[in-house]
Design a protein around this motif. Sequence first.
Motif, PDB file in Angstrom:
ATOM      1  N   MET A 328      -6.314  63.108 -24.085  1.00  0.00           N
ATOM      2  CA  MET A 328      -5.396  62.519 -23.752  1.00  0.00           C
ATOM      3  C   MET A 328      -3.367  63.170 -23.723  1.00  0.00           C
ATOM      4  O   MET A 328      -3.835  63.868 -24.684  1.00  0.00           O
ATOM      5  N   THR A 329      -3.067  62.453 -23.578  1.00  0.00           N
ATOM      6  CA  THR A 329      -1.146  63.314 -23.932  1.00  0.00           C
ATOM      7  C   THR A 329      -1.302  63.877 -25.688  1.00  0.00           C
ATOM      8  O   THR A 329      -1.168  65.009 -26.150  1.00  0.00           O
ATOM      9  N   GLU A 330      -1.322  62.228 -26.338  1.00  0.00           N
ATOM     10  CA  GLU A 330      -1.141  62.269 -27.772  1.00  0.00           C
ATOM     11  C   GLU A 330      -2.373  63.342 -28.730  1.00  0.00           C
ATOM     12  O   GLU A 330      -2.172  63.730 -29.502  1.00  0.00           O
ATOM     13  N   THR A 331      -3.184  64.200 -27.659  1.00  0.00           N
ATOM     14  CA  THR A 331      -4.084  65.013 -28.781  1.00  0.00           C
ATOM     15  C   THR A 331      -3.787  66.115 -27.769  1.00  0.00           C
ATOM     16  O   THR A 331      -5.231  67.593 -28.263  1.00  0.00           O
ATOM     17  N   SER A 332      -3.189  66.694 -27.098  1.00  0.00           N
ATOM     18  CA  SER A 332      -3.227  68.067 -26.783  1.00  0.00           C
ATOM     19  C   SER A 332      -3.429  68.933 -26.083  1.00  0.00           C
ATOM     20  O   SER A 332      -3.243  70.516 -25.582  1.00  0.00           O
ATOM     21  N   PRO A 333      -4.854  68.523 -24.758  1.00  0.00           N
ATOM     22  CA  PRO A 333      -5.260  67.482 -25.612  1.00  0.00           C
ATOM     23  C   PRO A 333      -6.504  66.921 -25.688  1.00  0.00           C
ATOM     24  O   PRO A 333      -7.718  66.060 -25.321  1.00  0.00           O
ATOM     25  N   LEU A 334      -7.370  68.142 -26.253  1.00  0.00           N
ATOM     26  CA  LEU A 334      -9.025  68.750 -26.514  1.00  0.00           C
ATOM     27  C   LEU A 334      -8.687  67.783 -27.526  1.00  0.00           C
ATOM     28  O   LEU A 334      -8.607  68.210 -28.413  1.00  0.00           O
ATOM     29  N   GLY A 335     -10.695  67.450 -27.689  1.00  0.00           N
ATOM     30  CA  GLY A 335     -10.835  65.873 -28.761  1.00  0.00           C
ATOM     31  C   GLY A 335     -12.413  66.120 -28.793  1.00  0.00           C
ATOM     32  O   GLY A 335     -12.587  66.060 -29.756  1.00  0.00           O
ATOM     33  N   THR A 336     -12.550  65.850 -27.382  1.00  0.00           N
ATOM     34  CA  THR A 336     -14.383  66.157 -27.682  1.00  0.00           C
ATOM     35  C   THR A 336     -14.924  67.131 -26.201  1.00  0.00           C
ATOM     36  O   THR A 336     -13.449  67.636 -25.074  1.00  0.00           O
ATOM     37  N   VAL A 337     -15.351  67.927 -26.556  1.00  0.00           N
ATOM     38  CA  VAL A 337     -16.466  68.726 -24.931  1.00  0.00           C
ATOM     39  C   VAL A 337     -17.333  68.361 -25.165  1.00  0.00           C
ATOM     40  O   VAL A 337     -18.189  68.148 -26.853  1.00  0.00           O
ATOM     41  N   ASN A 338     -18.416  68.986 -24.509  1.00  0.00           N
ATOM     42  CA  ASN A 338     -19.823  68.014 -24.506  1.00  0.00           C
ATOM     43  C   ASN A 338     -20.051  69.320 -24.288  1.00  0.00           C
ATOM     44  O   ASN A 338     -20.893  69.894 -23.137  1.00  0.00           O
ATOM     45  N   GLN A 339     -21.094  70.019 -25.620  1.00  0.00           N
ATOM     46  CA  GLN A 339     -22.398  71.544 -25.344  1.00  0.00           C
ATOM     47  C   GLN A 339     -23.858  70.684 -25.969  1.00  0.00           C
ATOM     48  O   GLN A 339     -22.644  69.731 -26.860  1.00  0.00           O
ATOM     49  N   LEU A 340     -24.572  71.643 -25.532  1.00  0.00           N
ATOM     50  CA  LEU A 340     -25.687  70.668 -26.416  1.00  0.00           C
ATOM     51  C   LEU A 340     -26.043  71.408 -27.540  1.00  0.00           C
ATOM     52  O   LEU A 340     -25.162  72.463 -27.948  1.00  0.00           O
ATOM     53  N   GLU A 387     -12.969  50.406 -30.989  1.00  0.00           N
ATOM     54  CA  GLU A 387     -11.748  51.447 -31.466  1.00  0.00           C
ATOM     55  C   GLU A 387     -11.564  52.651 -31.684  1.00  0.00           C
ATOM     56  O   GLU A 387     -11.775  52.236 -32.028  1.00  0.00           O
ATOM     57  N   LEU A 388     -11.517  53.660 -30.401  1.00  0.00           N
ATOM     58  CA  LEU A 388     -11.919  54.699 -30.893  1.00  0.00           C
ATOM     59  C   LEU A 388     -10.409  54.834 -31.791  1.00  0.00           C
ATOM     60  O   LEU A 388      -9.716  55.248 -30.792  1.00  0.00           O
ATOM     61  N   GLN A 389     -10.606  56.049 -32.918  1.00  0.00           N
ATOM     62  CA  GLN A 389      -9.154  56.876 -33.236  1.00  0.00           C
ATOM     63  C   GLN A 389      -9.593  57.517 -33.277  1.00  0.00           C
ATOM     64  O   GLN A 389     -10.644  58.598 -34.245  1.00  0.00           O
ATOM     65  N   ILE A 390      -8.451  58.143 -33.888  1.00  0.00           N
ATOM     66  CA  ILE A 390      -8.122  60.021 -34.513  1.00  0.00           C
ATOM     67  C   ILE A 390      -7.624  60.443 -34.982  1.00  0.00           C
ATOM     68  O   ILE A 390      -6.289  60.046 -35.086  1.00  0.00           O
ATOM     69  N   ARG A 391      -7.677  61.673 -35.314  1.00  0.00           N
ATOM     70  CA  ARG A 391      -6.590  62.837 -36.666  1.00  0.00           C
ATOM     71  C   ARG A 391      -7.065  63.927 -36.353  1.00  0.00           C
ATOM     72  O   ARG A 391      -8.243  64.503 -36.198  1.00  0.00           O
ATOM     73  N   ARG A 404       9.027  55.226 -36.125  1.00  0.00           N
ATOM     74  CA  ARG A 404       8.067  55.115 -36.214  1.00  0.00           C
ATOM     75  C   ARG A 404       6.812  55.223 -35.973  1.00  0.00           C
ATOM     76  O   ARG A 404       6.823  56.390 -34.831  1.00  0.00           O
ATOM     77  N   SER A 405       6.383  56.136 -37.218  1.00  0.00           N
ATOM     78  CA  SER A 405       5.021  56.772 -36.817  1.00  0.00           C
ATOM     79  C   SER A 405       4.255  56.244 -35.891  1.00  0.00           C
ATOM     80  O   SER A 405       4.188  54.776 -36.050  1.00  0.00           O
ATOM     81  N   ALA A 406       3.294  56.727 -34.946  1.00  0.00           N
ATOM     82  CA  ALA A 406       2.287  55.702 -34.140  1.00  0.00           C
ATOM     83  C   ALA A 406       1.364  56.169 -35.149  1.00  0.00           C
ATOM     84  O   ALA A 406      -0.128  55.214 -34.186  1.00  0.00           O
ATOM     85  N   LEU A 407       1.360  56.086 -36.077  1.00  0.00           N
ATOM     86  CA  LEU A 407      -0.384  55.469 -36.646  1.00  0.00           C
ATOM     87  C   LEU A 407      -0.949  53.966 -37.354  1.00  0.00           C
ATOM     88  O   LEU A 407       0.558  53.769 -37.518  1.00  0.00           O
ATOM     89  N   THR A 408      -2.132  54.521 -37.731  1.00  0.00           N
ATOM     90  CA  THR A 408      -1.895  53.159 -38.596  1.00  0.00           C
ATOM     91  C   THR A 408      -1.653  53.797 -40.286  1.00  0.00           C
ATOM     92  O   THR A 408      -1.192  54.558 -40.177  1.00  0.00           O
ATOM     93  N   TRP A 412      -4.446  57.122 -38.543  1.00  0.00           N
ATOM     94  CA  TRP A 412      -5.350  57.323 -38.067  1.00  0.00           C
ATOM     95  C   TRP A 412      -4.920  56.989 -36.362  1.00  0.00           C
ATOM     96  O   TRP A 412      -3.566  55.430 -36.886  1.00  0.00           O
ATOM     97  N   PHE A 413      -5.096  57.559 -35.519  1.00  0.00           N
ATOM     98  CA  PHE A 413      -4.433  57.416 -34.244  1.00  0.00           C
ATOM     99  C   PHE A 413      -5.514  56.585 -33.341  1.00  0.00           C
ATOM    100  O   PHE A 413      -6.462  56.841 -33.306  1.00  0.00           O
ATOM    101  N   ASP A 414      -4.544  55.531 -33.166  1.00  0.00           N
ATOM    102  CA  ASP A 414      -5.503  54.330 -32.098  1.00  0.00           C
ATOM    103  C   ASP A 414      -5.331  55.038 -30.390  1.00  0.00           C
ATOM    104  O   ASP A 414      -4.134  55.304 -29.963  1.00  0.00           O
ATOM    105  N   THR A 415      -6.969  55.170 -29.688  1.00  0.00           N
ATOM    106  CA  THR A 415      -6.712  56.185 -29.298  1.00  0.00           C
ATOM    107  C   THR A 415      -5.994  54.935 -27.616  1.00  0.00           C
ATOM    108  O   THR A 415      -6.095  54.730 -26.195  1.00  0.00           O
TER     109      THR A 415
END
Length: 547
Positions: A328-340, A387-391, A404-408, A412-415
């Motif tokens: 997402m925009t808030e995650t630059s955006p790469l948060g996950t990639v699916n490789q085996l 709920e998915l959270q990320i840092r 104000r910080s956008a974090l918990t 953590w950032f709540d997606t």
Amino acid sequence: MQNSMMHLPLVIGSLADHVERFHAATEVVSVETTGEVTRTGWGAVIGNARRLASALEMHGVMQGDRCGTIAWNTRRHLEIYFGVSGGGMVCHTLNPRLAAEQLVYIVNDARDRVLFIDRGFVPTIAGLIDQMPTVKMVVMMGARDEALAAQLDGLQFYDELIAQGDAAFQWPQIAETEPSSLCYTSGTTGHPKGVLYTHRSTLLHTLAGNSPDGLALSARDSVMPAVPMFHVNAWGVPYIAAAVGAKLVLPGPKLDGESLARLIAAERVSLALGVPTVWLGLLQGLEATGADVSCLKRAMVGGTALPPSMIAEFRDRYGVDLVHLWGMTETSPLGTVNQLLQKHVALPPEAQAERRLAQGRPPYGVQLRLVDSAGHVLPHDGVTQGELQIRGHWIVDTYYNKDRSALTFDGWFDTGDIATIDPDGYMVIRDRSKDIIKSGGEWISTVELENIAIAHPAVANAAAIAARHPKWDERPVVIVQRHLRMEVSEEEILACYKGKVPNWQIPDRVLFIDNLPLGATGKVVKARLRELYGEVLMPETAEAEPA
Ligand code: ADP
């Protein structure tokens, strides 16, 4: 104590120096807004980026000033990416498809000092410039054009501007924690919010996101971002391509399937990136053109969930491996990639395809967790939804211009996404929390319902929404866009759900629409569909509905 190792700042200027020195001759191909295809190399791109930075400095643009862009994926846009950020200013990409009111809001919120715009946007900006008091300079991204000059007082022309600059300009020394670029969330609900990336976050995203289990681009690739450069920096591809010296193919404004199919074939594109609607279009474009795309090995898909039927179609008909990403925009955006993983390699193709539907695993530098509505951390068992959270190093902390910080409370950032994570770390997005259907206290995933409809051969695209229901609060309704000249009935679509989801999750209605409303980044605008169809199950509306 003396440092035992060198400390060099992670800055975009260093990336520009690298690609200029070691990959100067590697091609950058660009489809211009005029339709013309231009061919330069990374050396020329960075030379122009230096000219641009020095020209901006001569015009009094200061470090930290925001320079907006309203532009498609072209060579000049790439030069602006490196020239503006390399020069210590902030490259602020705006989405050209935004409504005028939102453009004005974002330019003013960002306090953009310069606007770089493609030729098609001159009339729009001419009409809005009075409402953008911070903008001191508007630059049309092309050669001088008297007809355009007549439309906007003081309009400058990119080619003339950079001609004033110095190709030997040396990047200023800046701290890696300084901002390099700015991107706004699409703001489907409420005002868009700015995410200000730093040089450091961008460089770490570049290095970690391109690991072999990430995008895995190399100097042997010809890469085409069919994701716009205003959609989270084209998912970081311009920087990653520079880091490895890949050939870059910039498709310009036309992202329809036929244009892309021809470009892939002509430029021997080996890796392309885009949202699922772009790939649905490409499948049709391939069919229509018969283009030879045997060069294309991988397509990266993200932005919305990858419909399962697409994996097999790309694999079996075209030999293309679809790789699923989430971010997402808030995650630059790469948060996950699916490789085996190694244990999946020997699995039959269908079992592998099943695995690859997940949104993927996080690269080093990103941590994920699931929490319930009370904030309790949930297990990664592949079943429990939360709920998915990320840092991580390239995740937002505070939105631009907000105090104000956008974090918990625990950082953590709540997606806003609802997900599961399995013991191997594969994350699956079940829904966005604002889209998920809450039927009688149980949750129904819109993604799952959509995938089943899209697998029907007559269905071009589908969206599931929550419709208000007198007894169950919400029930699923699926809105289907049929392929041109193909017929399919509500009953036939409903029959597809039997045995694939529990009976209570089968949609109450299937409705047909000529074109699903798409947002500026190619995602279906479900809020609009809820406005249109959210009441179809309510007695008064259902009765009023024409037969
Ligand atoms: P917006 O969708 O609001 O324009 P972003 O482009 O930042 O803003 O999108 C982020 C959201 O897109 C994520 O929170 C998620 O809901 C959705 N998304 C991104 N990639 C995927 C994916 N591969 N599968 C499902 N949803 C995705």
